[in-house]
Design an enzyme around this catalytic site. Sequence first.
Site, short mmCIF file in Angstrom:
data_model
loop_
_atom_site.label_atom_id
_atom_site.label_comp_id
_atom_site.label_asym_id
_atom_site.label_seq_id
_atom_site.Cartn_x
_atom_site.Cartn_y
_atom_site.Cartn_z
N GLY A 149 0.80 -1.21 0.00
CA GLY A 149 0.00 0.00 0.00
C GLY A 149 0.84 1.27 0.00
CG HIS A 150 -1.16 5.00 0.83
ND1 HIS A 150 -0.83 5.79 1.91
CD2 HIS A 150 -2.38 4.49 1.10
CE1 HIS A 150 -1.82 5.79 2.79
NE2 HIS A 150 -2.76 4.99 2.32
CG ASP A 151 2.44 7.43 1.99
OD1 ASP A 151 3.28 8.31 1.74
OD2 ASP A 151 1.26 7.50 1.62
CG ASN A 169 0.55 6.06 6.15
OD1 ASN A 169 1.46 6.70 5.62
ND2 ASN A 169 -0.72 6.43 6.08
#
Length: 237
Positions: A149-151, A169
């Site tokens: 996923g993102h970050d 995150n």
Amino acid sequence: EAPAGKTLLLCADPFTAYNSIVLEHRPYQHLQTSISPLAEIHPSAIIEPNVVIGPYVKIGANSHIMANVTIAEHTLIGDEVIVQPGAIIGTEAFYFKRTAEGFFKWRSGGRVILEDRVDVGAGCTINKGVSGDTLIGAGTKLDSQVHIGHDVVVGKRCLFAAQVGIGGNCVTGDGVIFYGPVGIAQNLHIGNKVVVLAKSGVSKDLEEGKVYFGYPAQEARTAYKELATLRRITNEK
């Protein structure tokens, strides 16, 4: 009051303000060719047929990008990286603002960074960061159909088996092993050398150097004792 050395920016609609800034500095650039002329590819890198490479992508020495891979804008790939067929790197983050009218998409302003000697398996998907970078540490290996996923920040020399999914995150330490299909909830920290056994679901931070199992995941020895106790109770009935 603003903390010392800080400035507060007050805005009635921070979503729109932030999104407009990202769109101004990173407007969408639609591809006109399979490989953007704005990409930088080292001469020793191998690019197989039907690969799509977006603008501002950088691919390092002796990397091997196999057929039918898509590498989206602003992705940085180090040296000796292998990306197997069908992987998609740098997809937009799954990140929306909920309103009474529906869901409104945030423009992802981050990048994906694959450090040296990373392997990405067939059919993997890696989201770019929203406001930071999604990073896969040097020497980490992803099996087929892993989703990042993102970050997310993944440490060095990690090993993720097929169908592992990591929420946005999350941060993992070095030497982490996830058996498939482990699921990691968003915003968690996984310590160094953690092992999570197959079909576990992680919903809280995990201490380094331990083995975990179950849903929700807990130390494997504790989880196995509980399962044995439940089995004994069931047999007694």
